[in-house]
Each structure stands twice: as structure tokens, then as C-alpha cells.
Design a protein around this motif. Structure first.
Motif, short mmCIF file in Angstrom:
data_model
loop_
_atom_site.label_atom_id
_atom_site.label_comp_id
_atom_site.label_asym_id
_atom_site.label_seq_id
_atom_site.Cartn_x
_atom_site.Cartn_y
_atom_site.Cartn_z
N LYS A 468 32.53 72.91 24.12
CA LYS A 468 32.52 74.35 23.86
C LYS A 468 31.77 74.69 22.58
O LYS A 468 31.03 75.68 22.51
N ASP A 469 31.95 73.86 21.55
CA ASP A 469 31.28 74.10 20.26
C ASP A 469 30.75 72.77 19.74
O ASP A 469 31.45 72.05 19.02
N PRO A 470 29.49 72.40 20.10
CA PRO A 470 28.96 71.09 19.72
C PRO A 470 28.22 71.08 18.39
O PRO A 470 27.38 70.20 18.16
N SER A 471 28.51 72.01 17.48
CA SER A 471 27.74 72.14 16.25
C SER A 471 27.88 70.88 15.39
O SER A 471 28.93 70.23 15.35
N ALA A 472 26.80 70.57 14.67
CA ALA A 472 26.72 69.32 13.90
C ALA A 472 27.71 69.27 12.75
O ALA A 472 28.04 68.18 12.26
N ASP A 473 28.23 70.41 12.28
CA ASP A 473 29.15 70.40 11.13
C ASP A 473 30.54 69.89 11.50
O ASP A 473 31.43 69.81 10.66
N ARG A 474 30.71 69.47 12.75
CA ARG A 474 32.00 68.94 13.19
C ARG A 474 32.03 67.41 13.08
O ARG A 474 32.93 66.77 13.61
N LEU A 544 19.46 60.27 8.68
CA LEU A 544 19.19 59.95 10.09
C LEU A 544 20.06 60.78 11.02
O LEU A 544 19.58 61.35 12.00
N LEU A 545 21.35 60.87 10.71
CA LEU A 545 22.26 61.62 11.58
C LEU A 545 21.99 63.11 11.52
O LEU A 545 22.16 63.82 12.53
N ASP A 546 21.53 63.61 10.41
CA ASP A 546 21.13 65.02 10.35
C ASP A 546 19.98 65.28 11.33
O ASP A 546 19.94 66.32 11.99
N TRP A 547 19.05 64.33 11.40
CA TRP A 547 17.93 64.48 12.35
C TRP A 547 18.43 64.36 13.79
O TRP A 547 18.04 65.15 14.66
N THR A 553 21.75 72.12 20.47
CA THR A 553 23.01 71.81 21.14
C THR A 553 23.81 70.72 20.43
O THR A 553 24.81 70.25 20.98
N GLY A 554 23.40 70.30 19.26
CA GLY A 554 24.20 69.41 18.43
C GLY A 554 24.65 68.14 19.12
O GLY A 554 23.85 67.33 19.57
N PHE A 555 26.00 67.98 19.22
CA PHE A 555 26.57 66.76 19.77
C PHE A 555 26.16 66.52 21.23
O PHE A 555 26.08 65.35 21.65
N ILE A 556 25.94 67.56 21.98
CA ILE A 556 25.65 67.39 23.41
C ILE A 556 24.41 66.52 23.62
O ILE A 556 24.34 65.73 24.56
#
Length: 603
Positions: A468-474, A544-547, A553-556
Motif C-alpha cells: 500500500k505504501d512502498p516509500s523508501a523511508d520505511r 547503494l540502497l538509496d539508488w 514505487t520504492g520497495f515494490i
């Protein structure tokens, strides 16, 4: 008018009204049918950019011989005429009684013809009339309930229709023709839905020598189907391509049956024939019949309608109508962009630490989970990479006909969690092995979590939250000063977090003492994503993980972006940094049921 003294190459159309002299048609009906036939033809030819009045014609009472003007492009006949006749005929039949409605057989040919003053003659004309009277065409047309049967000569099909995919050659089925002195092959296309009941005239069954070359068939499924019905199906399916072949075959067999090798499957008939060797599942529907239902849905058009009609007839005979209806409603459609998974489990043998059990599950249908257990083998720890290579090559043999992406995921216990699977390769036997990370989305999964059902509710909650919310700040980074006063399990109890970056690789055993273990806490809290690196500096790993998570869609997209990083697309990062990144991507919607011991197959 002077008649030509030299033969001319013409495109030939012969039309015949089916059942013109049927007993329930009285003289006014027959006059209406003749008038309607010419109205339909004039309209269809005009809409096909052919001037009907410029065509040479001979009236045949219940039909007509039509020669298109010299120089007319032959492909116009096969391209426009079928649909235009179908539309005009549908409009005509809609407003007529059943006795005045029309069904047509139309033959197509081309060749040299000559007018001798009494009519048009030539071998091409004779062939057009002979294929029009082919018993197999008449039988298939009568059984289909369609409005039009187009019968192309072999020459016209080979020269005009077959070379042009836009003319839909796959909708034409080869049929044998033996009429009077003519023996050969024609191509049949059934076209046009009926708008109301149309009078049909019984047609004689073809003599046995007219049978198409139907191979010898033996199976419990085929024994239930009359040979004439199989012959008709054989005509329809031979040379017909199957979209998403492996997916469709897997769906027909069901998740309990591994997909067999498809080397000899070249068309829809050979696929159907292979499936007749498999018995029906709990719903009573043979896999071969399920395959035909899927084929009809995905083929669409005339071919799909023909197969649907055939299934309907057999469903009534075999009493499968309700079961097929439930199957159609309950099973998901075949996706346009499917993705496949190969899950490989490795677990040490308790009695011998130098050996382990290897089991695998190959998902041949991207919408069906769980797949069937493929095999269980006991192997040496020192040969794991090479035996995994064997499994992957076996899998690729089965998947070879598919044009879809795939993942290889390793289901590992804590004791094997640091196996360097991200560094493993395939095709060792060639002498030039290729890293798995180049060809697959590569990841690991937790065997302990898979078995511990008490952890699954939290796992599903976090996964659904991530989708539902795949944003990278999670993504939580362990080891940072702002969290040092809080135990890791307390931090991860916040449902904001769906991923964890370990400060260092996990140990093969959870550490002793009262302090919670990071990996155990992540798994127990339900986090579906856990990442670590064997030797990267924290800041470089974070870059690396920021890239990797920079996509919208972040985590997706994490698995795809991680694979992309291996190609060097991450740019500024050294290859080793991306190559050695370990990704635990654990999807609770794809759980392997492990409630029974896995016993290796003995050679």
C-alpha cells in the motif's frame, strides 16, 4: 460482345446458399433467399472496394459464380470480404423469418479462365466448385452453426493468405477434398455468429476415405469422445499456435502436477494430445478440456468461437457444464506480463553436517501457488552450487518456450544463511559459467519463518502495508546512534518499518544473552525485507540502497532494481558492492507448506 479468345488470370468466388431446397422453404422463401443473397453480395463487394457490377457472373440458382475484374488485388478477397459478408448477412438475417434466412458457403480460388460464349471454363473454375462441395467442409459448417464457411483452394491459400499474417491464416484449417475426379487439400474458415435460428439441412457424412489423417489415439479421455468429434477438433487445432504455451499447459494440469517437457509440442493439437494422458482432477474436468477452454479464451476471434462451440457440445455429453462454469469463474486469467519463481530449499542433514537436503518448487503458472514439489535430493555441502546448477538447467528446459522474467530464491535456515548464493553461477559444464544474478531476480527467504505459523499474521500485515505504501523511508538502518538506547525488537514493533538493513551479516546461530538478535527480531516482527552486506562500509551501503530504492514505487521495484545494479547501472558503485548485497525478499502470499518431512529420492 466479343468473347476473349485468350485465357485470363482471374480471382474466383463461388457462392452457395446452404439448404436452399430445404422442405420448409416454399417458393416465396426461395425467391426471397435469392434476392437476399445478391443484396448481401453487392453490399459486401462494394464495402470491399470491388464493383460488383464490373464482375463477371453466372447465376447458379442456389448460388453464383463470380469472377473479379482483371487486375483486382487478390488479397482484397481474403482481407475484406469475410468480414463484410458477415456484417451484411447478419443485418439481412436479423429482419427475416427462419425460412428466409441465409447461410453461405463461399469458395476462393484464382487462375486462368476462358469464356467460350456459353460460360466461364477452366481448371481453376472446376476447382472452385469442387472444394465448395467438400464433405468435410459441409459437415464442419453444419456442426458449427456459423453463418459463413470460406473454403480456400490450396493454391490461393499458399499464394495469398499464408504469406500475410494480416489475413489471419491461422483461422484456416486444412481439410481433405475428394469430389468427383478432384482429390486434394483445401483450407476452411468458419465465420460469422448467427443472430437467430437458421434453417439447416442435414448433410451426408463423408465417406470413411475422406477422413483427415487423424493419428492413432489411445487414452481414457479420448475414449469418451466420438472419433468424428476428434477429427473435427484435429482440423481446427493443427498448425494453430498456443499463446503462453507453458503457462497454459501448467494451468490445465493444475498445481499438483509438474509441467512435463514440451519439446514435441508444436501446435494446439499436440498440446491437447499430450494432456489427454493426464486424468481429471477433483472437479472432474480432464486437463485436455481445461486447456481447450483456456485456448478459446486467449485465442479469441473465429478460432476461439469454434473451440468454444466444440467444448459446449462435449460438456453436454460429459456433463461437465456446471464444473466448467465454476472453473471459469474461479480461476484467474493468464496475465499479460507473467513472472515465474524457482524456490530452492537447502537444509543440513542432522545426522551428517557435511551433507544437506535440496528440494525445489518450480512455479510454471505465474498465477498459481503453491507449485508442486519438484524433487528432493541429498547432496554434499561442498557440491551445493553445482547441484543447484543442475536444478536451474532442468527448470530452463521446461521454461524454454516462455518469454517471461524469472526469480531464483533460496529458502535457507539460519545455519546456512550466509551461503554466498549471490556469487553462485550456472552452466558450469560449459567451462564459462554465468553468475545467477545476471539472469534472475536473486534473493533468499527464511526457512524458520516459513515453518513458524505463529509469525505469519504479522508478516502479512507488514507485507500488505508495504504494498500500500512502498516509500523508501520505511527502511530502518540498524546501528545508528539515534536508536542506540532502544532494543531492536522495540524499534521494529513500529509498523512504519517494513525493511531492515543489518549493521553486520547475521551469525549462523542467534547470539546468546538477553539482547535480541536483529535477524530474529526482523522475522518475528513480520518485516518482509531484510538486507545486509558482508563487508561494505555503512555510508557506501546506504548510497547503494538509496539508488536501489530511488524508483517512484520504492520497495515494490527493489528486486528488479537490485538486479539492475548488478549490470553496472548504478554507475558510481563498484561492482562488488552491488554483487554482494544480500536481499531477503519474503512474500507471505507465496508460502511453501512444509508440514511433512522431505524424504530424498534414492537413486
Amino acid at each position: 460482345m466479343a468473347q476473349p479468345t485468350q485465357a485470363l488470370d482471374r480471382t474466383i468466388v463461388v457462392v452457395d446458399v446452404v439448404g436452399f431446397t430445404a422442405p420448409d422453404r416454399i417458393l416465396p422463401d426461395r425467391l426471397a433467399v435469392r434476392q437476399g443473397m445478391y443484396e448481401v453480395l453487392k453490399t459486401a463487394f462494394a464495402e470491399s472496394a470491388v464493383d460488383f457490377d464490373s464482375c463477371a457472373r453466372e447465376d447458379r440458382g442456389d448460388g453464383a459464380l463470380i469472377l473479379l475484374p482483371p487486375g483486382t488485388t487478390k488479397s482484397l478477397v481474403a482481407d475484406r470480404l469475410p468480414d463484410r459478408i458477415a456484417v451484411a448477412l447478419r443485418r439481412y438475417n436479423w429482419t427475416r423469418t427462419s425460412q428466409a434466412q441465409i447461410r453461405l458457403r463461399v469458395s476462393l480460388n484464382s487462375g486462368e479462365v476462358l469464356n467460350d460464349g456459353n460460360g466461364w471454363v477452366g481448371e481453376a473454375v472446376d476447382t472452385a466448385f469442387r472444394i465448395l462441395d467438400a464433405p468435410w467442409a459441409k459437415e464442419a459448417f453444419a456442426e458449427s452453426g456459423r453463418m459463413i464457411a470460406f473454403i480456400s483452394s490450396e493454391r490461393f491459400f499458399d499464394d495469398v493468405i499464408a504469406p500475410d499474417p494480416g489475413l489471419l491464416p491461422e483461422l484456416y484449417s486444412p481439410i481433405p477434398v475428394s469430389v468427383k475426379t478432384f482429390t486434394g487439400t483445401a483450407y476452411l474458415r468458419l465465420h460469422g455468429e448467427l443472430t437467430a435460428a437458421v434453417a439447416k439441412t442435414p448433410v451426408p457424412r463423408p465417406e470413411p476415405h475422406d477422413d483427415p489423417p487423424l493419428p492413432e489415439l489411445t487414452s481414457d479421455v479420448l475414449d469418451l469422445i466420438p472419433r468424428k468429434d476428434l477429427a473435427g477438433l484435429h482440423r481446427r487445432l493443427t498448425r494453430m499456435e498456443v499463446p503462453h504455451l507453458a503457462v497454459m499447459m501448467s494451468r490445465a494440469l493444475g498445481p499438483a502436477i509438474p509441467l512435463p517437457r514440451l519439446d514435441g509440442v508444436t501446435d494446439a493439437w499436440s498440446a491437447f494430445h499430450l494432456l489427454t494422458d493426464f486424468n481429471a482432477g477433483p472437479d472432474g474436468i480432464p486437463p485436455a478440456v481445461t486447456f481447450l477452454r483456456l485456448l478459446a479464451e486467449n485465442a479469441g476471434g473465429e478460432a476461439g468461437a469454434m473451440i468454444t462451440d466444440w467444448i459446449g457440445d462435449q460438456a453436454r455429453t460429459l456433463r461437465l457444464g456446471p464444473a466448467l462454469g465454476h472453473q471459469r469463474r474461479s480461476r484467474p486469467p493468464i496475465p499479460d506480463r507473467p513472472h515465474l519463481h524457482l524456490t530452492i530449499m537447502l537444509e543440513p542433514v542432522s545426522a551428517d553436517p557435511t551433507r544437506c537436503t535440496l528440494a525445489f518448487w518450480r512455479q510454471d503458472d505465474p498465477e498459481v501457488w503453491p507449485p508442486a514439489l519438484g524433487d528432493v535430493r541429498e547432496i554434499g555441502i561442498d557440491e551445493v552450487e553445482f547441484r543447484v546448477d543442475d536444478v536451474i538447467l532442468e527448470t530452463e528446459d521446461v521454461w524454454s518456450g516462455q518469454s517471461v522474467s524469472a526469480s531464483v530464491e533460496f529458502l535457507l535456515p539460519r545455519t546456512l544463511i550466509n551461503l554466498p548464493v549471490q556469487r553462485w553461477a550456472k552452466e558450469h559444464g560449459t567451462g564459462q559459467p554465468q553468475p545467477l544474478r545476471y539472469g534472475y531476480r536473486l534473493g533468499i527467504r527464511s526457512l524458520e519463518r516459513m515453518r513458524a505459523r505463529r509469525w505469519h499474521r504479522a508478516w502479512n500485515v507488514r507485507w500488505d502495508s508495504m504494498v500500500k505504501d512502498p516509500s523508501a523511508d520505511r527502511l530502518h538502518y540498524s546501528g545508528y546512534a539515534e536508536f542506540e538506547d532502544h532494543p531492536i525488537d522495540a524499534i521494529l514493533s513500529d509498523e512504519h518499518w517494513v525493511g531492515l538493513v543489518l549493521a553486520k551479516p547475521p551469525t549462523p546461530q542467534a547470539g546468546p544473552g538477553p539482547d535480541p538478535d536483529e535477524l530474529t527480531s526482523a522475522i518475528r516482527s513480520g518485516l518482509p525485507v531484510v538486507l545486509w552486506h558482508p563487508d561494505a562500509e555503512p555510508e557506501k551501503l546506504r548510497e547503494l540502497l538509496d539508488w536501489v530504492l530511488a524508483a517512484e514505487t520504492g520497495f515494490i521495484e527493489l528486486p528488479d532494481r537490485r538486479k539492475l545494479a548488478n549490470s553496472g547501472a548504478a554507475g558510481t558503485f563498484k561492482n562488488s558492492l552491488a554483487h554482494d548485497l544480500v536481499v531477503m525478499w519474503d512474500d507471505p502470499k507465496r508460502v511453501i507448506v512444509l508440514d511433512q518431512p522431505l524424504i530424498p529420492t534414492r537413486p
